[in-house]
Design a protein around this motif. Structure first.
Motif, short mmCIF file in Angstrom:
data_model
loop_
_atom_site.label_atom_id
_atom_site.label_comp_id
_atom_site.label_asym_id
_atom_site.label_seq_id
_atom_site.Cartn_x
_atom_site.Cartn_y
_atom_site.Cartn_z
N ILE A 178 0.94 -1.43 -0.04
CA ILE A 178 -0.12 -0.15 0.00
C ILE A 178 0.68 1.20 -0.10
O ILE A 178 0.46 2.41 -0.38
CB ILE A 178 -0.96 0.00 1.28
N LYS A 179 2.22 1.11 0.32
CA LYS A 179 2.90 2.27 0.33
C LYS A 179 4.35 1.91 0.53
O LYS A 179 4.86 0.98 1.02
CB LYS A 179 2.70 3.07 1.57
N GLN A 180 5.38 2.71 -0.35
CA GLN A 180 6.63 2.52 -0.30
C GLN A 180 7.24 3.89 0.08
O GLN A 180 7.29 4.76 -0.83
CB GLN A 180 7.13 1.98 -1.72
N GLU A 181 8.37 3.96 1.10
CA GLU A 181 8.96 5.08 1.25
C GLU A 181 10.49 4.68 1.24
O GLU A 181 10.94 4.32 2.28
CB GLU A 181 8.39 5.62 2.74
N GLY A 182 10.92 5.21 0.40
CA GLY A 182 12.43 4.58 0.02
C GLY A 182 12.71 2.96 0.49
O GLY A 182 12.10 2.24 -0.34
N LYS A 183 13.43 2.85 1.45
CA LYS A 183 13.57 1.49 1.87
C LYS A 183 12.53 0.98 2.81
O LYS A 183 12.89 -0.07 3.35
CB LYS A 183 15.01 1.25 2.32
N LYS A 184 11.47 1.71 2.92
CA LYS A 184 10.60 1.20 4.09
C LYS A 184 9.47 0.56 3.11
O LYS A 184 8.82 1.43 2.45
CB LYS A 184 9.98 2.17 4.73
N LEU A 185 8.86 -0.53 3.21
CA LEU A 185 7.73 -0.99 2.75
C LEU A 185 6.61 -1.39 3.20
O LEU A 185 6.73 -1.95 4.24
CB LEU A 185 8.21 -2.15 1.65
N ILE A 186 5.32 -0.92 3.08
CA ILE A 186 4.28 -1.19 4.05
C ILE A 186 3.06 -2.08 3.24
O ILE A 186 2.71 -1.44 2.05
CB ILE A 186 3.69 0.26 4.37
N ILE A 240 1.73 -4.42 8.01
CA ILE A 240 3.37 -4.91 8.15
C ILE A 240 4.09 -3.97 7.54
O ILE A 240 4.17 -3.86 6.12
CB ILE A 240 3.21 -6.45 7.60
N THR A 241 4.88 -3.09 8.39
CA THR A 241 5.98 -2.61 7.86
C THR A 241 7.70 -3.23 7.73
O THR A 241 7.91 -3.62 8.75
CB THR A 241 6.31 -1.30 8.58
N PHE A 242 8.13 -3.45 6.33
CA PHE A 242 9.25 -3.94 6.15
C PHE A 242 10.26 -2.89 6.04
O PHE A 242 10.18 -2.09 5.32
CB PHE A 242 9.32 -4.87 5.05
N ARG A 243 11.65 -2.91 6.66
CA ARG A 243 12.69 -2.05 6.26
C ARG A 243 13.75 -2.92 5.85
O ARG A 243 14.19 -3.94 6.55
CB ARG A 243 13.15 -1.24 7.78
N VAL A 244 14.27 -2.45 4.67
CA VAL A 244 15.38 -3.18 3.89
C VAL A 244 16.58 -2.37 3.54
O VAL A 244 16.71 -1.13 3.71
CB VAL A 244 14.96 -4.00 2.57
#
Length: 254
Positions: free
Chosen positions: A15-23, A35-39
């Motif tokens: 539903i959203k991507q902010e740089g290397k953060k994917l929601i 669920i928020t993933f940071r890579v």
């Protein structure tokens, strides 16, 4: 993958991507999670955070407009209530913001007689829980055992639960009710003062008490809590109208 409360995952949608953060929105059998993933730069997972997903379309509710009585007979103590987190730990959580915990106490402020090792020792246990106003029952959760004193049921947070809708589209939730004590059914119309159930010790509860909250939707997973105001009540012996109780106060209906 299956969570005991949320149920099995049905879908995962970005539903959203902010740089290397994917929601992602994770849709389960019983609810939706976020669920928020940071890579890192190599797309390796650094961390993740799982929390409730709140749709943007939910109604906004700050407090109840409906005039309400306290949902019990006699004098009870406010264990958690107020706007500050120090007064009310529920305010840390969006779905429980504004919730109030009530316990029946004796003149010395004790919640139980005898040794306090059994649910029946507690003054709150088995006390009638009342409809604070007219409304309609929209959700009933039953069949949850009352806990032994000091233990909790983390898989059934609210335990035995009733949710009623007021004429102003506010939703009143009564939680931790006694097993097999619920007297109402979904769709049933209630008048102010009708008995809903008995106070119990089911769900995430260590001793008998009533967890009460006004919220914006009937759903147990996605609500936003609001402050509860009561009319014509006694607060530490003084008459109050349109009042939201605070931790430590003793309250009763006139």
């Amino acid at each position: 993958i299956r969570d005991r409360v949320a149920g099995a995952i049905r879908a995962m949608d970005l539903i959203k991507q902010e740089g290397k953060k994917l929601i992602y929105k994770s849709t389960h059998e019983n609810t939706s999670m976020e669920i928020t993933f940071r890579v890192d730069e190599n797309c390796r997972l650094i961390s993740y955070l799982i929390q409730t997903h709140f749709p943007d379309s939910l109604p906004i509710l700050d407090r109840n407009k409906t005039q309400m009585a306290l949902p019990f007979h006699g004098e009870w103590r406010v264990d958690w209530g107020g706007t500050a987190v120090e007064q009310n730990y529920h305010n840390r959580y969006r779905n429980m913001k504004g919730a109030i915990d009530f316990s029946k106490v004796d003149a010395q402020g004790r919640t139980f007689s005898r040794q306090g090792k059994e649910n029946e020792d507690y003054y709150s246990f088995g006390q009638p829980i009342l409809a604070p106003c007219t409304g309609t029952v929209v959700k009933v959760v039953s069949g949850v055992k009352d806990n032994r004193i000091g233990r909790t049921n983390a898989s059934r947070t609210y335990g035995n639960t009733v949710v009623m809708r007021t004429n102003n589209q506010e939703y009143l939730l009564f939680a931790h009710l006694r097993q097999q004590s619920i007297l109402v059914k979904e769709g049933q119309r209630l008048n102010r003062g009708d008995t809903v159930a008995q106070c119990g010790n089911s769900g995430y509860s260590k001793q008998p008490h009533l967890h009460f909250i006004v919220q914006n939707v009937a759903d147990l997973f996605h609500p936003t809590g609001a402050r509860s105001y009561f009319d014509d009540i006694l607060v530490d012996g003084a008459v109050k109208q349109d009042y939201s109780p605070v931790k430590g106060e003793r309250v009763s209906n006139l």
